[in-house]
Every structure is written in structure tokens, then in C-alpha cells.
Design a protein around this motif. Structure first.
Motif, PDB file in Angstrom:
ATOM      1  N   ILE A  38       0.840  -1.196   0.000  1.00  0.00           N
ATOM      2  CA  ILE A  38       0.000   0.000   0.000  1.00  0.00           C
ATOM      3  C   ILE A  38       0.879   1.251   0.000  1.00  0.00           C
ATOM      4  O   ILE A  38       0.591   2.227  -0.706  1.00  0.00           O
ATOM      5  CB  ILE A  38      -0.951   0.001   1.213  1.00  0.00           C
ATOM      6  N   ARG A  39       1.983   1.216   0.764  1.00  0.00           N
ATOM      7  CA  ARG A  39       2.903   2.364   0.753  1.00  0.00           C
ATOM      8  C   ARG A  39       3.513   2.542  -0.635  1.00  0.00           C
ATOM      9  O   ARG A  39       3.657   3.673  -1.117  1.00  0.00           O
ATOM     10  CB  ARG A  39       3.995   2.166   1.811  1.00  0.00           C
ATOM     11  N   ASP A  40       3.855   1.436  -1.289  1.00  0.00           N
ATOM     12  CA  ASP A  40       4.408   1.526  -2.646  1.00  0.00           C
ATOM     13  C   ASP A  40       3.395   2.148  -3.603  1.00  0.00           C
ATOM     14  O   ASP A  40       3.751   2.975  -4.460  1.00  0.00           O
ATOM     15  CB  ASP A  40       4.797   0.132  -3.156  1.00  0.00           C
ATOM     16  N   LEU A  41       2.138   1.737  -3.474  1.00  0.00           N
ATOM     17  CA  LEU A  41       1.090   2.292  -4.335  1.00  0.00           C
ATOM     18  C   LEU A  41       0.958   3.790  -4.120  1.00  0.00           C
ATOM     19  O   LEU A  41       0.872   4.574  -5.081  1.00  0.00           O
ATOM     20  CB  LEU A  41      -0.248   1.588  -4.052  1.00  0.00           C
ATOM     21  N   GLU A  42       0.940   4.211  -2.876  1.00  0.00           N
ATOM     22  CA  GLU A  42       0.823   5.639  -2.585  1.00  0.00           C
ATOM     23  C   GLU A  42       2.031   6.409  -3.110  1.00  0.00           C
ATOM     24  O   GLU A  42       1.896   7.532  -3.624  1.00  0.00           O
ATOM     25  CB  GLU A  42       0.673   5.852  -1.083  1.00  0.00           C
ATOM     26  N   THR A  43       3.208   5.806  -3.026  1.00  0.00           N
ATOM     27  CA  THR A  43       4.416   6.460  -3.540  1.00  0.00           C
ATOM     28  C   THR A  43       4.325   6.637  -5.051  1.00  0.00           C
ATOM     29  O   THR A  43       4.653   7.715  -5.589  1.00  0.00           O
ATOM     30  CB  THR A  43       5.660   5.626  -3.187  1.00  0.00           C
ATOM     31  N   MET A  44       3.875   5.592  -5.751  1.00  0.00           N
ATOM     32  CA  MET A  44       3.746   5.678  -7.212  1.00  0.00           C
ATOM     33  C   MET A  44       2.700   6.713  -7.615  1.00  0.00           C
ATOM     34  O   MET A  44       2.849   7.411  -8.624  1.00  0.00           O
ATOM     35  CB  MET A  44       3.396   4.308  -7.790  1.00  0.00           C
ATOM     36  N   LEU A  45       1.634   6.843  -6.830  1.00  0.00           N
ATOM     37  CA  LEU A  45       0.594   7.825  -7.133  1.00  0.00           C
ATOM     38  C   LEU A  45       0.985   9.234  -6.683  1.00  0.00           C
ATOM     39  O   LEU A  45       0.468  10.230  -7.198  1.00  0.00           O
ATOM     40  CB  LEU A  45      -0.714   7.423  -6.451  1.00  0.00           C
ATOM     41  N   GLY A  46       1.855   9.300  -5.691  1.00  0.00           N
ATOM     42  CA  GLY A  46       2.257  10.601  -5.157  1.00  0.00           C
ATOM     43  C   GLY A  46       1.179  11.230  -4.294  1.00  0.00           C
ATOM     44  O   GLY A  46       1.087  12.464  -4.233  1.00  0.00           O
ATOM     45  N   LEU A  47       0.376  10.400  -3.618  1.00  0.00           N
ATOM     46  CA  LEU A  47      -0.683  10.926  -2.745  1.00  0.00           C
ATOM     47  C   LEU A  47      -1.049   9.885  -1.705  1.00  0.00           C
ATOM     48  O   LEU A  47      -0.717   8.718  -1.817  1.00  0.00           O
ATOM     49  CB  LEU A  47      -1.914  11.335  -3.562  1.00  0.00           C
ATOM     50  N   ARG A  48      -1.746  10.335  -0.663  1.00  0.00           N
ATOM     51  CA  ARG A  48      -2.179   9.454   0.412  1.00  0.00           C
ATOM     52  C   ARG A  48      -3.573   8.922   0.105  1.00  0.00           C
ATOM     53  O   ARG A  48      -4.500   9.692  -0.191  1.00  0.00           O
ATOM     54  CB  ARG A  48      -2.215  10.225   1.749  1.00  0.00           C
ATOM     55  N   LEU A  49      -3.706   7.608   0.169  1.00  0.00           N
ATOM     56  CA  LEU A  49      -5.005   6.971  -0.044  1.00  0.00           C
ATOM     57  C   LEU A  49      -5.684   6.638   1.282  1.00  0.00           C
ATOM     58  O   LEU A  49      -6.913   6.609   1.362  1.00  0.00           O
ATOM     59  CB  LEU A  49      -4.846   5.689  -0.860  1.00  0.00           C
ATOM     60  N   LEU A  50      -4.861   6.370   2.292  1.00  0.00           N
ATOM     61  CA  LEU A  50      -5.380   5.943   3.591  1.00  0.00           C
ATOM     62  C   LEU A  50      -4.785   6.813   4.688  1.00  0.00           C
ATOM     63  O   LEU A  50      -3.612   7.197   4.633  1.00  0.00           O
ATOM     64  CB  LEU A  50      -5.025   4.480   3.848  1.00  0.00           C
ATOM     65  N   ARG A  51      -5.615   7.091   5.671  1.00  0.00           N
ATOM     66  CA  ARG A  51      -5.152   7.816   6.869  1.00  0.00           C
ATOM     67  C   ARG A  51      -5.085   6.787   8.000  1.00  0.00           C
ATOM     68  O   ARG A  51      -6.072   6.169   8.360  1.00  0.00           O
ATOM     69  CB  ARG A  51      -6.114   8.950   7.201  1.00  0.00           C
TER      70      ARG A  51
END
Length: 296
Positions: A38-51
């Protein structure tokens, strides 16, 4: 690194559960690798998906929007895979079947069509009427997949399976002496002096050449009085006194006043109907339709 389908599946699981441990259990993996994905996904997107907090996990505004898109993508991919599997099994698609004019009068035809539609409701069955010569041409050109046609020598790329023998009968005026006598069958020799109404070669029925063979085997050449392209026309010409005809017995269903159908006592008085397709056609739909036709 690029976003892969597994990233979307991992994210959807966490978004559904809002709990990393439960999501990991659902996915059959341990929690640390899931958190890393999930952290990798957020890094690739450049945004936070989950708090994330110590007590709870919740979606960000961006996460809620991304979740809808992720679900749509995964659903489309799953649907595509399901469609491909169904196509491989012959459960969907389109099947082009051609038949000669008299074929629907054979009992097996409507039975097989109903059975196929019941077994494969998602398949679009395209039925077209064509004579035998037209069907051979269309099969060779891949404009149709199945042909229901009268027997005869076929080009090497085609293979056929005999469906049924359709007896050939003499079509006579009802007041013809051969139609009025008590004996229920006639011999071809008894037609030697008659004038014949026949299919034109261009009609491509296969019955034309078979009639010539039957007459030759009986020791005479037919005197052709009239050619026609349609069986119903031929029957009408017989009623008008133009001559006699030899047609498939299935055409008895064509009711014309003043006409009688008399069986022919001859071993070659039958016109076989075949299920035909390309020899190299491995389509499961072709295989399924052929099997149902032969079982009907």
C-alpha cells in the motif's frame, strides 16, 4: 516501478476492511508485506489513499475516488477473463449457419436449433438461407461457419457429417396414372417416357445431378421440359402439366392442389443432408452445434 493489478486488489481489500490485519487474512498474506504494498502504491501515485492512526484506518478523499476507479478496473479485468473463458468453452460469441430451402422441413433442424439456443443463450445464432453451391463458397471464404446442405463431393478444406437421408419422391399430377394406382411406389424405369421439370444447375441444389444419376442407373436419359430455381415453382409447374419432378420427400409439406407425391422404389432415391464446416475450424461453437445437430 509501475502500478500492477495486485496493488489495486490489495488496496480494495484494505479499503473494504479498514483494517490491515483483516485485509491481510482475507488476501492470504501477512500484514507487513501488505502494508508495504500500500505504501508503494501511494508512492507511485504521489498521494495518500489511507489515513492511519493507532486505532483506525480510514480513506482520504483521494482514496475514496481512487477506490471507485480501482473497483471498476478490477471488475473489467475479471469480466474480460470470464468472457474469454466462456468464449473458449463456446458459451458466447456468434455463429453463422446457412441452410438450404428444404432443410427447415426436416424434423432434426428445429429440434437442434431449439436445443442450441437453450444450451447457449448468450450466443448470437445467425441463420441464412443459401443453396448448396453458395454455401460451399461461403464456407471456403469464412463467411459462414456451418452449412446444412445436400450431399455431394466437397472441396478438401471442408468436412461433412451426414445428418439424415431425405428420400426422393416423384411429384406427379394427381390424375397421372402412376399416382392413381394402388401400388404405393414406382420404379424409375416407369418414368422413362415422361418429361421432367428439374432444378437448373445454377440453383445449386445437388438434386439435379442426383436425378441424372438415377435416370442413368435406370437405363434412360431424362427429357427435360422445364428448368426452375425453386422447388415450389417446380411443384406448380407439375400441377400445370409441364411434366414430372423428383424432389425431396420433406417437400410434401408444400401443399399444391392437383399434385401427388409418390415414393420411388430405388436404393439411390435419397438425398443426404450433411452438417458441413471447414476442416481447420476448431471453434467450440462449431463443435457444439455439430454435436447437437447429430444428436437431435
Amino acid at each position: 516501478m509501475s502500478i500492477e493489478l495486485r496493488h489495486l486488489r490489495y488496496f480494495i481489500a484494505v479499503a473494504d476492511e479498514l483494517h490491515f490485519s483483516r485485509a491481510a487474512e482475507r488476501l492470504g498474506m501477512s500484514q507487513p508485506p501488505l502494508s508495504q504494498q500500500i505504501r508503494d502504491l501511494e508512492t507511485m501515485l504521489g498521494l495518500r489513499l489511507l489515513r492511519r492512526t493507532n486505532r483506525r484506518v480510514e480513506l482520504t478523499d483521494a482514496g475514496r475516488v481512487y477506490l471507485d476507479a480501482a473497483r471498476d478496473i478490477v471488475t473489467r479485468v475479471d469480466d474480460a477473463a470470464d468472457m474469454a473463458r466462456r468464449a473458449e468453452r463456446g458459451e458466447i460469441g456468434e455463429l453463422h449457419v446457412a441452410f438450404t430451402r428444404s432443410t427447415p422441413l426436416i424434423e432434426k433442424f428445429p429440434q437442434a436449433i431449439r436445443a442450441f439456443r437453450d444450451a447457449y443463450p448468450a450466443v448470437r445464432l445467425v441463420l441464412v438461407e443459401r443453396n448448396t453451391l453458395q454455401q460451399v463458397e461461403c464456407l471456403l471464404d469464412d463467411r459462414q461457419q456451418i452449412g446444412l446442405l445436400r450431399g455431394g463431393k466437397l472441396p478438401a478444406p471442408l468436412v461433412s457429417h451426414k445428418l439424415v437421408d431425405d428420400p426422393l419422391v416423384a411429384v406427379l399430377r394427381a390424375d397421372h396414372p402412376l399416382a392413381k394406382r394402388k401400388r404405393r411406389k414406382l420404379r424409375m424405369e416407369e418414368l422413362a417416357d415422361e418429361r421432367f421439370v428439374v432444378f437448373s444447375r445454377a440453383a445449386g441444389t445437388g438434386v439435379h445431378d442426383q436425378l441424372l444419376t438415377m435416370c442413368r442407373n435406370a437405363g434412360f436419359a431424362p427429357r427435360i421440359a422445364q428448368e426452375a430455381g425453386e422447388s415450389s415453382t417446380m411443384i406448380g409447374l407439375v400441377a400445370a402439366g409441364m411434366g414430372v419432378a423428383v424432389l425431396p420427400d420433406s417437400l410434401r409439406h408444400v401443399r399444391v392442389d392437383g399434385v401427388a407425391y409418390v415414393a420411388i422404389d430405388s436404393p439411390d432415391a435419397a438425398s443426404a443432408i450433411h452438417v458441413t464446416h471447414r476442416r481447420d475450424d476448431t471453434s467450440p461453437l462449431v463443435r457444439a452445434f455439430t454435436t447437437l445437430m447429430l444428436k437431435a
